[in-house]
Each structure stands twice: as structure tokens, then as C-alpha cells.
Design a protein around this motif. Structure first.
Motif, PDB file in Angstrom:
ATOM      1  N   GLN A 278     -15.732 -42.741 -17.614  1.00 37.53           N
ATOM      2  CA  GLN A 278     -16.419 -42.056 -16.723  1.00 37.53           C
ATOM      3  C   GLN A 278     -15.259 -41.447 -15.496  1.00 37.53           C
ATOM      4  OE1 GLN A 278     -19.847 -44.369 -14.993  1.00 37.53           O
ATOM      5  NE2 GLN A 278     -19.185 -44.436 -12.954  1.00 37.53           N
ATOM      6  N   SER A 279     -14.249 -41.963 -15.358  1.00 34.80           N
ATOM      7  CA  SER A 279     -13.202 -41.612 -14.493  1.00 34.80           C
ATOM      8  C   SER A 279     -12.905 -40.012 -14.942  1.00 34.80           C
ATOM      9  CB  SER A 279     -11.989 -42.425 -14.694  1.00 34.80           C
ATOM     10  OG  SER A 279     -11.273 -42.019 -15.734  1.00 34.80           O
ATOM     11  N   HIS A 280     -12.884 -39.664 -16.147  1.00 37.92           N
ATOM     12  CA  HIS A 280     -12.751 -38.287 -16.736  1.00 37.92           C
ATOM     13  C   HIS A 280     -14.077 -37.364 -16.683  1.00 37.92           C
ATOM     14  CE1 HIS A 280      -8.462 -38.924 -17.125  1.00 37.92           C
ATOM     15  NE2 HIS A 280      -8.879 -39.840 -17.934  1.00 37.92           N
ATOM     16  N   ASN A 281     -15.130 -38.149 -17.109  1.00 34.54           N
ATOM     17  CA  ASN A 281     -16.593 -37.559 -17.308  1.00 34.54           C
ATOM     18  C   ASN A 281     -16.948 -37.083 -15.994  1.00 34.54           C
ATOM     19  OD1 ASN A 281     -19.227 -37.078 -17.780  1.00 34.54           O
ATOM     20  ND2 ASN A 281     -19.298 -38.588 -19.249  1.00 34.54           N
ATOM     21  N   SER A 282     -17.449 -37.945 -15.117  1.00 34.75           N
ATOM     22  CA  SER A 282     -18.212 -37.641 -13.960  1.00 34.75           C
ATOM     23  C   SER A 282     -17.591 -37.994 -12.666  1.00 34.75           C
ATOM     24  CB  SER A 282     -19.651 -38.264 -13.559  1.00 34.75           C
ATOM     25  OG  SER A 282     -19.398 -39.512 -13.967  1.00 34.75           O
ATOM     26  N   GLY A 283     -16.779 -39.141 -12.878  1.00 37.57           N
ATOM     27  CA  GLY A 283     -16.277 -39.735 -11.565  1.00 37.57           C
ATOM     28  C   GLY A 283     -17.442 -40.638 -10.945  1.00 37.57           C
ATOM     29  N   ASN A 284     -17.270 -40.834  -9.435  1.00 44.90           N
ATOM     30  CA  ASN A 284     -18.250 -41.829  -9.081  1.00 44.90           C
ATOM     31  C   ASN A 284     -19.722 -41.052  -9.112  1.00 44.90           C
ATOM     32  OD1 ASN A 284     -16.878 -40.295  -6.555  1.00 44.90           O
ATOM     33  ND2 ASN A 284     -19.114 -40.777  -5.943  1.00 44.90           N
ATOM     34  N   PRO A 285     -20.584 -41.805  -9.109  1.00 45.71           N
ATOM     35  CA  PRO A 285     -22.126 -41.357  -8.937  1.00 45.71           C
ATOM     36  C   PRO A 285     -22.172 -41.081  -7.326  1.00 45.71           C
ATOM     37  CG  PRO A 285     -22.181 -43.515  -9.924  1.00 45.71           C
ATOM     38  CD  PRO A 285     -20.805 -43.462  -9.558  1.00 45.71           C
ATOM     39  N   CYS A 286     -23.172 -40.224  -7.121  1.00 50.30           N
ATOM     40  CA  CYS A 286     -23.344 -39.787  -5.794  1.00 50.30           C
ATOM     41  C   CYS A 286     -23.556 -40.886  -4.865  1.00 50.30           C
ATOM     42  CB  CYS A 286     -24.807 -38.925  -5.664  1.00 50.30           C
ATOM     43  SG  CYS A 286     -25.476 -38.452  -3.986  1.00 50.30           S
ATOM     44  N   SER A 287     -22.951 -40.600  -3.683  1.00 53.06           N
ATOM     45  CA  SER A 287     -22.345 -41.571  -2.782  1.00 53.06           C
ATOM     46  C   SER A 287     -23.908 -41.937  -1.913  1.00 53.06           C
ATOM     47  CB  SER A 287     -21.343 -41.087  -1.685  1.00 53.06           C
ATOM     48  OG  SER A 287     -21.712 -39.849  -1.169  1.00 53.06           O
ATOM     49  N   ILE A 288     -24.530 -40.618  -1.922  1.00 53.81           N
ATOM     50  CA  ILE A 288     -25.804 -40.970  -0.759  1.00 53.81           C
ATOM     51  C   ILE A 288     -26.768 -41.678  -1.678  1.00 53.81           C
ATOM     52  CG2 ILE A 288     -27.669 -39.821   0.255  1.00 53.81           C
ATOM     53  CD1 ILE A 288     -24.919 -39.445   1.826  1.00 53.81           C
ATOM     54  N   ALA A 289     -26.815 -41.428  -2.951  1.00 54.54           N
ATOM     55  CA  ALA A 289     -27.612 -42.282  -3.995  1.00 54.54           C
ATOM     56  C   ALA A 289     -27.317 -43.702  -4.257  1.00 54.54           C
ATOM     57  CB  ALA A 289     -27.895 -41.375  -5.083  1.00 54.54           C
ATOM     58  N   GLN A 290     -25.986 -43.699  -3.943  1.00 54.58           N
ATOM     59  CA  GLN A 290     -25.576 -45.456  -4.017  1.00 54.58           C
ATOM     60  C   GLN A 290     -26.066 -46.012  -2.927  1.00 54.58           C
ATOM     61  OE1 GLN A 290     -21.618 -46.297  -5.593  1.00 54.58           O
ATOM     62  NE2 GLN A 290     -21.116 -44.175  -5.847  1.00 54.58           N
ATOM     63  N   ALA A 291     -25.927 -45.399  -1.742  1.00 62.43           N
ATOM     64  CA  ALA A 291     -26.560 -46.156  -0.553  1.00 62.43           C
ATOM     65  C   ALA A 291     -27.712 -46.373  -0.618  1.00 62.43           C
ATOM     66  CB  ALA A 291     -26.137 -45.309   0.806  1.00 62.43           C
TER      67      ALA A 291
END
Length: 402
Positions: A278-291
Motif C-alpha cells: 500500500q505504501s507504493h500503491n496508494s499511500g494512506n486512504p483519504c484523511s477526511i474519509a478516515q475521520a
């Protein structure tokens, strides 16, 4: 230095040529295009709740925006969401897991993709009960693996049997995919069903289990939801002996399909490998969606019971109406919000189920052919639509086959 001549710039990789587009998404896109062109189309092809996202979840997303939480997060998800997901796994599925063994992804689909990509080599085999969710076989094929279908029947609740699993396992078997409640059939595995499968799996320590529990809140049979990590904890250890990955999320339970947040828990070795990819594919999921997902997991859950009751009433309404149409029949699904409809008596008229669903589209209803799910001679409908749309759609289906 002689320049390299590219003779075929449009050549695609062997991996992408092994897979087909999602036929559920394709039908949904087709219905949207027809509506934009002025056609009156009711879509029963898409698998998402029609209820609005809960207000407290939307408020959390707005608050995150106002607080400028718009930066990168940890690749595997924020600490707050991994803790909330660990709470969800324990409270709702019975799986006691530390946040360190949780990964957050851009939807459950990405978690499944990463799990298979980091564990499969060409020639490995993936066992998938059929009818299946359309993406399972395509992800396995993209990774270079061979799909081994395990066909199920309505009479058996669309569940695989222990002896069937035993016969399907070979030396190159790498994964067994389990989806309960299941898409597209609504199949539900009880604790006894899973225990019987676990007895087989204990004889084959090279086989991993992917337990897709995304529809767990939408179970209409008595008793608690059962999942392999709880039924067979010896298969789900936290270290190198662990071989069960459990996937969940907020898309189906909290009407958050567009937020694209999935969560998965499993042994540390597998979660670490998925995070590496995931670190190379997309990185983190959307920060707002995570909240927003933190609020979904940590906030009130009582409304889910009301939603489930409403889905159950829609299920009963649709099953009765479909079974009243000559040439069509469907069992009562035990979970999720789909009916897998058998249209075998009509096949002489249409030839195949793809022609049948195009005939229904001509009559203003978008559904998905059973062959898209590894089935045949029928179609899947979603009853995640309001009662007026469902009644109108069923009337159009009856008229199309009159």
C-alpha cells in the motif's frame, strides 16, 4: 547509441489482459448513461444502501475539513481509525485484535487486492465458492493465480460443504475465499458450518482464509454473526502461524460507499506485507474519509437494527413478487441485500442470461447477469432501493416476460 524502436506502444501487460472489467460496474455505468440520455431506468444493479449517510458521520467529515486534516496520514491509517476499527472487530465480530494488526484501505476491495497480491505467485490456486463476488476471480487472475470454482446450489443455501473443500484443495492451493453474508446470493455460514470447514483446513496448513464480513450487520437469520477467526482461533493466530484475514468496512453498514474506507485484520506478517504494498500503491486512504469512519465505528450503532429490519421487509416483498412471475424463482436470502434469481425456464427464449438482462434494460430495469458471478441462467437484483422503485421495477420485469 542506436535508439530503441517501440513497435507496439499500445501493448498491454499480460496481467491486465488476464482480467475482465467489472460487469456490475459496467451495468451501473450503462444505466447512468441511459438516464443522462433521457431514458427512465431503475437500477437494481448496484450494491449500496439507499439510506443517507448518518448525520454524525457527515459532521465528523466536515469537522475534519474545518480542522485542516487534509495532510498525509500513516500509510496503514490514522491511529484513531485503527483503534476504532479494532473496537469494531471486537464489538461487532468478536475478534480481539490490537490496532497494530489492523490496516485501513481505500475500500475493502483494496484490502483484498493487496492480500492476494502479496501472497500469490503464478501457478498458485485460489478456491472461490460460486456464485461469487465479481472481483474475487479477477484479482486472483491479475496476480497470476488459477481460479478453482466451487459451485454451490440454492438448495444448499449457496454454501460449500466440507467434503467439497477437501476435494478442491491441492498442493498449490493458497487461499479460500469466504463471503458471509454473501454477494450475490445472500448466503450465510453458521458457526457450525465454519467449524466443519475449519476441520478440513487444519489438515492443510498451507491454505489461507480470506473472510469477507462486509455485510455482517445485514444478517436475517437468528443468532450472532459467525466468522472464521472466532470459530477457529487456532487458525487466526497473530504470528507466523496465523492464516485468516478478516475484511470489513463502513460502506455497506453505514451507507458510506463513496467514502472508500475498508479495514482488515489478520496476522502481523500479512498486515505488514499489505502495508508495504500500500505504501507504493496508494499511500494512506483519504484523511477526511478516515475521520468520518472513526465516527461511524465509535458513534451510535442502534440505527443499524432499524436499517436491517427495513432491508428484511424489502427482501420479503421482492422475493414474493419475483416468485409470482412465471419463469422466475428465487430463494429467500439469509443476508446482504441481493436476490439471485433463476430464469432457467426462459433461457430457450433468450439464449443466455446476458441477452436476458439486456431485454430487461430495454424495459427500464438494470440488473446483472448471473454469469457475471460465475453462475448461469439468471440474474442478480439489489433490493437496496426504496419500496416504490422496487415495486415499479418488479412490475416492469413481469411485463418484460409476459
Amino acid at each position: 547509441m542506436t535508439p530503441i524502436t517501440v513497435t507496439n506502444a499500445t501493448k498491454l501487460s499480460a496481467a491486465i489482459r488476464r482480467i475482465a472489467p467489472s460487469r456490475t460496474n459496467a451495468m451501473t455505468d450503462h444505466a447512468i448513461a441511459l438516464r443522462a440520455a433521457g431514458r427512465d431506468i431503475i437500477s437494481l444493479s448496484v450494491g449500496e444502501p439507499d439510506f443517507p449517510t448518518p448525520d454524525h458521520v457527515k459532521a465528523a467529515a466536515k469537522a475534519a475539513l474545518d480542522a485542516n486534516e487534509t495532510r498525509y496520514t500513516a500509510v496503514a491509517g490514522t491511529a484513531a481509525l485503527r483503534e476504532a476499527a479494532a473496537l469494531h472487530f471486537h464489538r461487532d465480530l468478536g475478534i480481539a485484535t490490537p490496532p497494530s494488526q489492523v490496516i485501513v484501505s481505500a475500500g475493502g476491495k483494496q484490502a483484498i487486492f493487496h492480500a492476494l497480491m502479496v501472497t500469490l505467485d503464478p501457478g498458485d490456486e485460489v478456491l472461490i465458492p460460486a456464485p461469487w463476488w465479481v472481483s474475487y476471480p479477477e484479482i486472483a487472475r491479475f496476480a497470476g493465480a488459477t481460479v478453482v470454482p466451487m459451485h454451490t446450489e440454492a438448495a444448499g443455501g449457496f454454501r460449500i460443504m466440507p467434503e467439497q473443500l477437501e476435494a478442491a484443495i491441492g498442493p498449490r492451493t493458497r487461499w479460500l475465499m469466504l463471503n458471509s453474508p454473501g454477494n450475490p446470493t445472500g448466503a450465510v455460514y453458521s458457526a457450525a458450518d465454519l467449524a466443519a470447514l475449519a476441520n478440513v483446513l487444519r489438515r492443510h496448513p498451507h491454505v489461507l482464509v480470506l473472510s469477507d464480513d462486509i455485510y455482517a450487520p445485514l444478517r436475517y437469520t437468528p443468532g450472532d454473526h459467525a466468522t472464521m477467526a472466532v470459530v477457529a482461533p487456532d487458525l487466526a493466530g497473530p504470528d507466523e502461524t496465523g492464516r485468516v484475514l478478516t475484511v470489513s468496512g463502513v460502506s455497506k453498514s453505514h451507507a458510506m460507499t463513496g467514502f472508500r474506507i475498508g479495514v482488515a485484520t489478520g496476522p502481523a506478517w500479512l498486515i505488514a506485507a499489505m502495508g508495504k504494498l500500500q505504501s507504493h500503491n496508494s499511500g494512506n486512504p483519504c484523511s477526511i474519509a478516515q475521520a468520518a469512519a472513526v465516527a461511524a465505528f465509535n458513534g451510535p450503532q442502534a440505527f443499524l437494527l432499524d436499517w436491517r429490519d427495513r432491508f428484511r421487509a424489502r427482501r420479503d416483498r421482492v422475493v414474493a413478487a419475483i416468485n409470482a412471475i412465471p419463469g422466475l424463482s428465487t430463494p429467500v436470502p439469509d443476508g446482504a441485500f441481493y436476490c439471485m434469481i433463476d430464469a432457467t425456464p426462459l433461457m430457450g427464449r433468450f439464449g443466455d442470461d446476458e441477452a436476458l438482462v439486456m431485454h430487461l434494460l430495454d424495459h427500464g430495469v438494470a440488473v446483472v447477469a448471473a454469469s457475471a458471478f460465475g453462475g448461469r441462467d439468471g440474474f442478480r437484483i439489489s433490493f437496496a432501493a426504496d419500496e416504490t422503485k422496487l415495486d415499479t421495477a418488479i412490475a416492469r420485469i413481469a411485463g418484460a416476460f409476459a
